[in-house]
Design a protein around this motif. Structure first.
Motif, PDB file in Angstrom:
ATOM      1  N   GLU A 100      -8.109  -4.555   0.208  1.00  0.00           N
ATOM      2  CA  GLU A 100      -7.746  -3.146   0.271  1.00  0.00           C
ATOM      3  C   GLU A 100      -6.610  -2.829  -0.690  1.00  0.00           C
ATOM      4  O   GLU A 100      -6.611  -1.767  -1.331  1.00  0.00           O
ATOM      5  CB  GLU A 100      -7.337  -2.774   1.704  1.00  0.00           C
ATOM      6  CG  GLU A 100      -6.976  -1.308   1.913  1.00  0.00           C
ATOM      7  CD  GLU A 100      -8.147  -0.353   1.681  1.00  0.00           C
ATOM      8  OE1 GLU A 100      -7.886   0.835   1.437  1.00  0.00           O
ATOM      9  OE2 GLU A 100      -9.307  -0.804   1.732  1.00  0.00           O
ATOM     10  N   LYS A 150      -8.160  -2.573  -4.070  1.00  0.00           N
ATOM     11  CA  LYS A 150      -8.961  -1.347  -4.176  1.00  0.00           C
ATOM     12  C   LYS A 150      -8.069  -0.143  -4.453  1.00  0.00           C
ATOM     13  O   LYS A 150      -8.362   0.672  -5.345  1.00  0.00           O
ATOM     14  CB  LYS A 150      -9.747  -1.137  -2.885  1.00  0.00           C
ATOM     15  CG  LYS A 150     -10.603   0.132  -2.857  1.00  0.00           C
ATOM     16  CD  LYS A 150     -11.422   0.179  -1.574  1.00  0.00           C
ATOM     17  CE  LYS A 150     -12.277   1.447  -1.509  1.00  0.00           C
ATOM     18  NZ  LYS A 150     -11.441   2.653  -1.309  1.00  0.00           N
ATOM     19  N   GLN A 153       0.824  -1.208   0.000  1.00  0.00           N
ATOM     20  CA  GLN A 153       0.000   0.000   0.000  1.00  0.00           C
ATOM     21  C   GLN A 153       0.860   1.261   0.000  1.00  0.00           C
ATOM     22  O   GLN A 153       0.519   2.250  -0.655  1.00  0.00           O
ATOM     23  CB  GLN A 153      -0.943  -0.007   1.197  1.00  0.00           C
ATOM     24  CG  GLN A 153      -1.979  -1.121   1.137  1.00  0.00           C
ATOM     25  CD  GLN A 153      -3.025  -1.013   2.227  1.00  0.00           C
ATOM     26  OE1 GLN A 153      -3.234   0.047   2.805  1.00  0.00           O
ATOM     27  NE2 GLN A 153      -3.704  -2.112   2.500  1.00  0.00           N
TER      28      GLN A 153
END
Length: 315
Positions: free
Chosen positions: A245, A248, A223
């Motif tokens: 996540e 996404k 991330q």
């Protein structure tokens, strides 16, 4: 022939040297008398049964680990026309299957091998297999690194990382590499344009508009890497374990994302690695060389997580 057999999953004490029946070859295979093998983190993870690959290998008895070899062809199958007896070859064999590289002789599909360059030792050749292929395929197959790109390479002092720095620089990219401060000079000497000490600095606060990230850490590093990429950039992740996540965030920036890269045996890619070695464009860093009877020590070195470059076992 001698082989190192994994009698059960677990500690290095289960790696046992044994005399087993000499391997036979299929029509499309060659028999390689092994001179050197390379030890990778995946070897350790399979031994400890901490990799999905371990489950598919559990069926084999004897189970012989390893995929990276360099050696001399001792016999050839009837369908093999690309090699002859006496040729010196190297490659990553049967990954992600039962490679059986921890042995005096290995049966290898001819299409997984390349001729070893004359200016490269068997130790250097064995080191330039899985790790070098991973770097090459990350930039050539899973993503397309361009000469105009800014690329961020994590864990750049490791086996894959130090090849990735050299290959990316050869392609012409601007190379930014992370490692500890102790390995700064090592990284810069292999062609990196910029070094970031991951212990002292937060790369996500320093970088922006990166075109390509080779992510080798896992966890929240994915991330963080997404944050520094420009829209429509590329991220190739080596470890598994991505989250919804992660996906996404990658979709929101329209990234070309490979959430888990699995290197694959490919003789054509090995020929490319051989060419890069022959021309001196890439060079493996060998941090440790162990004897065949010291295979446990080789695994223990990998388990420290502090290996610079590659660990090789010489037969």
């Amino acid at each position: 022939m001698k082989a190192i057999v994994l009698e059960r999953f677990g500690g290095t004490e289960h790696l046992i040297e044994k005399e087993i029946e000499k391997t036979t070859i299929k029509n499309n295979e060659v028999l390689v008398k092994v001179k050197a093998i390379s030890i990778n983190p995946v070897d350790v993870k399979v031994r400890c049964r901490k990799a999905p690959l371990a489950e598919s290998l559990a069926q084999y008895n004897p189970l012989i680990l390893g995929w990276d070899i360099s050696g001399v062809i001792a016999d050839i199958g009837s369908e093999v026309t690309s090699f002859k007896i006496g040729d010196e070859v190297f490659g990553m064999v049967n990954f992600a299957g039962h490679g059986k590289a921890y042995a005096e002789y290995v049966a290898a599909p001819a299409e997984h091998l390349a001729l070893k360059p004359e200016n490269v030792t068997h130790i250097e050749a064995a080191a330039s297999t899985l790790a070098a292929l991973t770097a090459w395929q990350a930039f050539d197959s899973y993503g397309k690194l361009r000469s105009t790109d800014k690329v961020l390479i994590h864990a750049a002092a490791g086996g894959v990382g130090h090849f990735a720095v050299q290959i990316a620089k050869h392609i012409g990219a601007h190379v930014i590499a992370t490692s500890s401060a102790a390995n700064r000079d090592f990284i810069l000497n292999r062609g990196a344009d910029q070094h970031i000490d991951y212990k002292a600095d937060h790369f996500e606060d320093i970088l922006h508009d990166i075109d390509f990230v080779l992510e080798a850490i896992g966890g929240d590093n994915f991330q963080k890497s997404v944050q520094v990429l420009k829209p429509f950039g590329t991220i190739v992740a080596l470890p598994s374990g991505h989250t919804q996540e992660d996906e996404k965030l990658a979709r929101e920036k329209n990234l070309h994302a490979c959430y888990f890269m699995s290197v694959y045996s490919n003789g054509r890619d090995m020929q490319k690695i051989a060419s890069l070695l022959e021309k001196g464009i890439i060079k493996p860093h060998i941090s440790h060389v162990f004897g065949f009877h010291e295979i446990a020590k080789a695994h223990e070195q990998i388990e420290t997580g502090r290996t610079i470059g590659k660990v090789v076992v010489e037969l």
